[in-house]
Design a protein around this motif. Structure first.
Motif, short mmCIF file in Angstrom:
data_model
loop_
_atom_site.label_atom_id
_atom_site.label_comp_id
_atom_site.label_asym_id
_atom_site.label_seq_id
_atom_site.Cartn_x
_atom_site.Cartn_y
_atom_site.Cartn_z
N ASP A 313 36.39 86.62 5.04
CA ASP A 313 35.04 86.05 4.91
C ASP A 313 34.09 86.99 4.18
OD1 ASP A 313 35.75 83.73 6.16
OD2 ASP A 313 34.99 84.31 8.14
N LYS A 314 34.39 88.28 4.18
CA LYS A 314 33.53 89.23 3.47
C LYS A 314 33.52 88.97 1.97
CE LYS A 314 34.31 92.97 6.83
NZ LYS A 314 34.87 94.34 7.01
N TYR A 315 34.57 88.37 1.47
CA TYR A 315 34.70 88.16 0.02
C TYR A 315 34.61 86.69 -0.36
CZ TYR A 315 36.52 92.84 0.69
OH TYR A 315 36.66 94.17 1.06
N THR A 316 34.21 85.85 0.58
CA THR A 316 34.11 84.42 0.31
C THR A 316 32.79 84.11 -0.38
OG1 THR A 316 35.47 83.90 2.25
CG2 THR A 316 34.12 82.12 1.35
N VAL A 317 32.85 83.29 -1.41
CA VAL A 317 31.65 82.81 -2.08
C VAL A 317 31.32 81.45 -1.49
CG1 VAL A 317 30.60 82.14 -4.27
CG2 VAL A 317 32.22 84.06 -4.19
N TRP A 318 30.24 81.40 -0.73
CA TRP A 318 29.88 80.17 -0.04
C TRP A 318 29.02 79.28 -0.92
CZ3 TRP A 318 32.53 79.51 4.28
CH2 TRP A 318 33.04 80.64 4.92
N PRO A 319 29.12 77.95 -0.78
CA PRO A 319 28.29 77.02 -1.58
C PRO A 319 26.80 77.25 -1.29
CG PRO A 319 30.10 75.86 -0.51
CD PRO A 319 30.10 77.24 0.05
N ASP A 320 25.96 76.95 -2.27
CA ASP A 320 24.52 77.12 -2.10
C ASP A 320 24.03 76.35 -0.87
OD1 ASP A 320 24.46 78.64 -4.32
OD2 ASP A 320 23.82 77.02 -5.67
N GLY A 321 23.24 77.03 -0.11
CA GLY A 321 22.68 76.38 1.08
C GLY A 321 23.50 76.57 2.33
N ASP A 322 24.75 77.01 2.18
CA ASP A 322 25.59 77.22 3.35
C ASP A 322 25.45 78.65 3.83
OD1 ASP A 322 26.41 74.68 3.13
OD2 ASP A 322 28.48 75.12 2.49
N ASP A 323 25.44 78.80 5.10
CA ASP A 323 25.42 80.13 5.68
C ASP A 323 26.83 80.57 5.99
OD1 ASP A 323 22.63 80.26 5.60
OD2 ASP A 323 22.47 79.22 7.53
N THR A 324 27.02 81.85 6.00
CA THR A 324 28.35 82.35 6.39
C THR A 324 28.57 82.05 7.86
OG1 THR A 324 27.42 84.50 6.89
CG2 THR A 324 28.31 84.19 4.68
N PRO A 325 29.82 81.83 8.24
CA PRO A 325 30.09 81.51 9.65
C PRO A 325 29.62 82.62 10.57
CG PRO A 325 32.02 81.12 8.27
CD PRO A 325 31.03 81.85 7.43
N ALA A 326 29.13 82.20 11.71
CA ALA A 326 28.71 83.18 12.70
C ALA A 326 29.90 83.94 13.23
CB ALA A 326 27.98 82.48 13.85
#
Length: 327
Positions: A313-326
């Motif tokens: 998850d440290k290297y995941t590019v998340w879609p705009d508006g999405d937060d990284t998982p808690a």
């Protein structure tokens, strides 16, 4: 009575592993290569110690010697040049329940991997290490290695090697923390096995240097010792190895050596002719790094998966508006 014994007999049968259970791919070493003798001894060791293949790991770097994991039907890790030790140490820290072996060569260990080798001796983790030493780079077709004899003409030293060879035994015995150092030769398979067996039984970092023949690039380098058994000094002791009666008649140059004597071990290790064969040093009380760091907290598959996902998850590019998982 038979009904009570049957489950015990069945369990014993299921737990036993025959020699064939450790035979992986067909070796592609040259005919007469000393690596074949080392492989045979390793497979015999695994069988006689009844090591579960699924709980046994062979780690290597790069070189002819480092192909050994391919020929063992166990877990294996064929790493990059000189990096077998940190991989093996990581495996042992994460899974101290596994039996971990390292197969390395005189170039892989003593050149590019020298720093890792020295610190692995310091750590004294419970690893069984076999240093295949044929005094030459064989896989890359005859270049001088750190243990090549002075004057050896190779592709990189066409006028002869300039420097005196490194002695892996004296180097190892000079490192604080070293706890087991031995030397074997591939042409005495009985003693080779006995030394490897003692190395495996030692609780700590066990380094066994095996002088082995390279029929392709160093075909006659060990001929003087092959033809004259008196030029091999067998180190025997109640805490070391003992020769069979038949072998003792051939190899009559014996030396009673207590492997706890470090000063004497260093003296013997420096000998070049005769070659000392046996356990040079063994200190079963030396502290082990994994114990000092309290390794051994076995993790469940779910915990391992969660840890891997956190790292990914440290290297995941998340879609705009999405937060990284808690977390």
């Amino acid at each position: 009575m038979s009904g009570l014994l049957s489950p015990c007999v069945l369990k014993l049968h299921e737990a036993h592993h025959a020699l064939e259970d450790y035979q992986g791919g067909v070796p592609r070493w040259c005919n007469g290569c000393g690596d074949n003798a080392i492989l045979t001894a390793m497979q015999r060791l695994c069988s006689e110690e009844d090591l579960a293949p699924e709980n046994t790991v062979f780690v290597s770097g790069i070189g002819c010697s480092s192909r050994l994991p391919h020929y063992m039907k166990t877990y294996g890790f064929h790493g990059i040049h000189g990096r077998a030790f940190p991989v093996a140490e990581g495996i042992k820290m994460a899974r101290p329940d596994l039996k971990v072996f390292v197969s390395t060569g005189d170039g892989d260990c003593c050149s590019i991997g020298a720093a890792h080798w020295i610190h692995a001796l310091r750590y004294n983790m419970n690893l069984t290490v076999v240093l295949h030493d044929n005094h030459v780079y064989g896989l890359t077709k005859k270049q001088a290695s750190p243990t090549s004899p002075r004057g050896l003409k190779t592709n990189t030293t066409p006028f002869g090697a300039t420097l005196e060879p490194m002695n892996p035994l004296t180097v190892s015995l000079g490192v604080q923390g070293a706890s087991f150092v031995a030397q074997a030769v591939d042409w005495v398979p009985e003693v080779l096995y006995d030394i490897l067996h003692a190395a495996y039984r030692h609780e700590g970092f066990s380094l066994v240097r095996v002088l082995q023949r390279c029929p392709e690039f160093m075909p006659k380098s060990f001929d003087p010792w092959l033809h004259d058994p008196m030029r091999t000094m067998m180190l025997t002791h109640a805490k070391g190895i003992q020769l069979s009666a038949s072998l003792a008649k051939v190899y009559r140059n014996h030396c009673e050596h207590d492997p706890i004597n470090l000063d004497r071990a260093r003296q013997l290790a420096s000998l070049e002719d005769p070659i000392p064969v046996g356990i040079l040093y063994c200190n079963p009380d030396a502290p082990r790094y994994e114990n000092l760091r309290h390794a051994g907290q076995l993790r469940s598959p779910a915990a391992i998966q969660a840890g891997l996902e956190r790292e990914m998850d440290k290297y995941t590019v998340w879609p705009d508006g999405d937060d990284t998982p808690a977390t």
